[in-house]
Write a protein that holds these residues in place. Sequence first.
Motif, mmCIF file in Angstrom:
data_model
loop_
_atom_site.group_PDB
_atom_site.id
_atom_site.type_symbol
_atom_site.label_atom_id
_atom_site.label_comp_id
_atom_site.label_asym_id
_atom_site.label_seq_id
_atom_site.Cartn_x
_atom_site.Cartn_y
_atom_site.Cartn_z
ATOM 1 N N TRP A 268 0.823 -1.210 0.000
ATOM 2 C CA TRP A 268 0.000 0.000 0.000
ATOM 3 C C TRP A 268 0.860 1.265 0.000
ATOM 4 O O TRP A 268 0.503 2.268 -0.617
ATOM 5 C CB TRP A 268 -0.934 -0.004 1.209
ATOM 6 C CG TRP A 268 -1.714 1.264 1.347
ATOM 7 C CD1 TRP A 268 -1.500 2.274 2.227
ATOM 8 C CD2 TRP A 268 -2.836 1.656 0.546
ATOM 9 N NE1 TRP A 268 -2.410 3.276 2.051
ATOM 10 C CE2 TRP A 268 -3.252 2.926 1.016
ATOM 11 C CE3 TRP A 268 -3.532 1.077 -0.501
ATOM 12 C CZ2 TRP A 268 -4.324 3.623 0.462
ATOM 13 C CZ3 TRP A 268 -4.615 1.760 -1.050
ATOM 14 C CH2 TRP A 268 -4.996 3.018 -0.574
ATOM 15 N N GLU A 269 1.991 1.217 0.685
ATOM 16 C CA GLU A 269 2.847 2.393 0.794
ATOM 17 C C GLU A 269 3.349 2.875 -0.570
ATOM 18 O O GLU A 269 3.691 4.053 -0.737
ATOM 19 C CB GLU A 269 4.044 2.088 1.697
ATOM 20 C CG GLU A 269 3.688 1.796 3.143
ATOM 21 C CD GLU A 269 3.074 0.422 3.350
ATOM 22 O OE1 GLU A 269 3.224 -0.448 2.456
ATOM 23 O OE2 GLU A 269 2.417 0.200 4.390
ATOM 24 N N ASP A 270 3.373 1.981 -1.565
ATOM 25 C CA ASP A 270 3.833 2.350 -2.904
ATOM 26 C C ASP A 270 2.687 2.807 -3.807
ATOM 27 O O ASP A 270 2.919 3.223 -4.946
ATOM 28 C CB ASP A 270 4.533 1.163 -3.579
ATOM 29 C CG ASP A 270 5.836 0.778 -2.912
ATOM 30 O OD1 ASP A 270 6.349 1.584 -2.107
ATOM 31 O OD2 ASP A 270 6.332 -0.327 -3.185
ATOM 32 N N GLY A 271 1.460 2.720 -3.324
ATOM 33 C CA GLY A 271 0.307 2.921 -4.187
ATOM 34 C C GLY A 271 0.246 4.278 -4.855
ATOM 35 O O GLY A 271 -0.027 4.382 -6.073
ATOM 36 N N ASP A 272 0.471 5.352 -4.116
ATOM 37 C CA ASP A 272 0.384 6.693 -4.703
ATOM 38 C C ASP A 272 1.467 6.910 -5.756
ATOM 39 O O ASP A 272 1.221 7.527 -6.804
ATOM 40 C CB ASP A 272 0.498 7.756 -3.608
ATOM 41 C CG ASP A 272 -0.755 7.867 -2.760
ATOM 42 O OD1 ASP A 272 -1.807 7.340 -3.185
ATOM 43 O OD2 ASP A 272 -0.680 8.474 -1.668
ATOM 44 N N THR A 273 2.658 6.395 -5.487
ATOM 45 C CA THR A 273 3.752 6.534 -6.454
ATOM 46 C C THR A 273 3.421 5.821 -7.758
ATOM 47 O O THR A 273 3.627 6.357 -8.856
ATOM 48 C CB THR A 273 5.054 5.971 -5.860
ATOM 49 O OG1 THR A 273 5.391 6.707 -4.687
ATOM 50 C CG2 THR A 273 6.192 6.063 -6.864
ATOM 51 N N ILE A 274 2.895 4.615 -7.653
ATOM 52 C CA ILE A 274 2.535 3.848 -8.850
ATOM 53 C C ILE A 274 1.388 4.528 -9.587
ATOM 54 O O ILE A 274 1.395 4.636 -10.826
ATOM 55 C CB ILE A 274 2.168 2.407 -8.474
ATOM 56 C CG1 ILE A 274 3.330 1.716 -7.753
ATOM 57 C CG2 ILE A 274 1.760 1.622 -9.711
ATOM 58 C CD1 ILE A 274 4.628 1.712 -8.525
ATOM 59 N N LEU A 275 0.399 5.011 -8.854
ATOM 60 C CA LEU A 275 -0.734 5.683 -9.491
ATOM 61 C C LEU A 275 -0.275 6.916 -10.253
ATOM 62 O O LEU A 275 -0.689 7.139 -11.407
ATOM 63 C CB LEU A 275 -1.768 6.059 -8.433
ATOM 64 C CG LEU A 275 -3.008 6.813 -8.940
ATOM 65 C CD1 LEU A 275 -3.765 5.976 -9.965
ATOM 66 C CD2 LEU A 275 -3.908 7.191 -7.769
ATOM 67 N N ASP A 276 0.575 7.717 -9.642
ATOM 68 C CA ASP A 276 1.080 8.920 -10.328
ATOM 69 C C ASP A 276 1.820 8.548 -11.615
ATOM 70 O O ASP A 276 1.670 9.214 -12.650
ATOM 71 C CB ASP A 276 2.009 9.699 -9.402
ATOM 72 C CG ASP A 276 1.265 10.391 -8.269
ATOM 73 O OD1 ASP A 276 0.022 10.523 -8.374
ATOM 74 O OD2 ASP A 276 1.922 10.787 -7.288
ATOM 75 N N ALA A 277 2.619 7.479 -11.554
ATOM 76 C CA ALA A 277 3.363 7.060 -12.748
ATOM 77 C C ALA A 277 2.416 6.588 -13.849
ATOM 78 O O ALA A 277 2.625 6.895 -15.037
ATOM 79 C CB ALA A 277 4.342 5.944 -12.377
#
Length: 453
Positions: free
Chosen positions: A215-224
């Motif tokens: 979950w901690e990586d979710g925003d980074t992946i979404l932005d990419a």
Amino acid sequence: MSSESLAAALARAGSPVELLRNLSFPPSTFPVQPEFTNWRSEQRAWVETCALLDQSHHMTDLFLEGPDALRLLSDVGVNSFAGFGVGKAKQFVAVNPDGHLMGDAILFHLEEELFDLVGHPMVLDWVTFNLERGDYAVTAERDDNSAVRASGPPRLYRYELQGPTAAALMEAVTGAPLPDVKFFHMAEFSIAGRRVRGLRHGMAGQPGFELFGPWEDGDTILDALLTAGADHGLVRVGAKAYSTANLESGWVPAPLPALFSDDPLMQEYREWLPAAKVGSIGGSHDSADIGDYYLTPYDIGYGKTIRFDHDFIGRAALERLAEAPKRQKVTLVWNADDVTAAVGSLYRPGPGAKYIEMPKARYATHHEDAVLVDGRPVGISLDCGYLANARVMASLATLDAEYAAPGTEVTVVWGEHPVSAKPAVEPHEQVQIRATVAPVPFVDFARENYRTG
């Protein structure tokens, strides 16, 4: 959640049908933004460009780890597990001792002794019950969906990419050619410096990948994804459009689990299962016998999933059912004039027809409408909604084989009689809506026969 067991609730209500028909439980909800633009355009995205669907919040995960995890799953599931190695996934299907459906979910084999069963809670509860009563060296960790989770975010993010440009978008965001990944196999990718697992998948009959990770990586992946997607027509899809994707691909969501058998195992399960986990039934299908609401795996297209290469709960019953006449899963395209008349009745002195919600018209957890030919019941319509790409109201149904050929004319009975006590059901009159049988999945047929540009 109430501590009352299903067995206690049943004793109080006196009848499974009376209990479930009058429960206040709504359809399954998608705890994400309803629309990012509008649900019609969002539906079109997975046909024309690429849709991004956030699956992080509405599914439940059951992580099973230990040397006996595969044995547990094999004891409960109708699937074969021969050759089911790490990096593969499958649609896990389970039945009760009588061979009637308990539910389905997607099973991920993440590591040698680690599995993730993802889906609606019905089949996850059944697996958990059998784990607790059996002798298995397995630990279970459950991550409920965001609508009921006690606190905190999900353990994993899940983003679904699907549509004609999904593959090109994946190459753009990973900066590498796509590996040759078979359907329902997993691969690893690097996106924005993060390790991402991806399942080759497609929820609406279109090419796609389900991407997941911490979950901690979710925003980074979404932005990419959003940044790379700008050049590939990427459209974010909200809960309204997402709820209809199954109608094009042919997956039946939330079929009624067969909980009320007299088998001792099911009696024990009703004592174990909280009544608050049991959903409501709605629709015009009306019988005092709860068994008339049950489905078999054959009824909704899971016959090819069944393998008699191992012992599992319900095997003997399914072997008998395999020899019996079977219903077939179909798509029903509802008559536009009859749907228009039903909706129009709301603008005249009432009561009129039961309100038809757009784009998903289901108003109970488990929806079953009667399907008739010449006034005789020939099957059940299970899930209904509006498909903007084909400009039709459609439903998934299971019909007697002699009426399942494309082009067959049938009638769907819409609305309840008598009207139940569910809060979503207003005073109304039943109406009959003509429908035409079409294939499953509907998406290819619609593109060739219904699509209007």
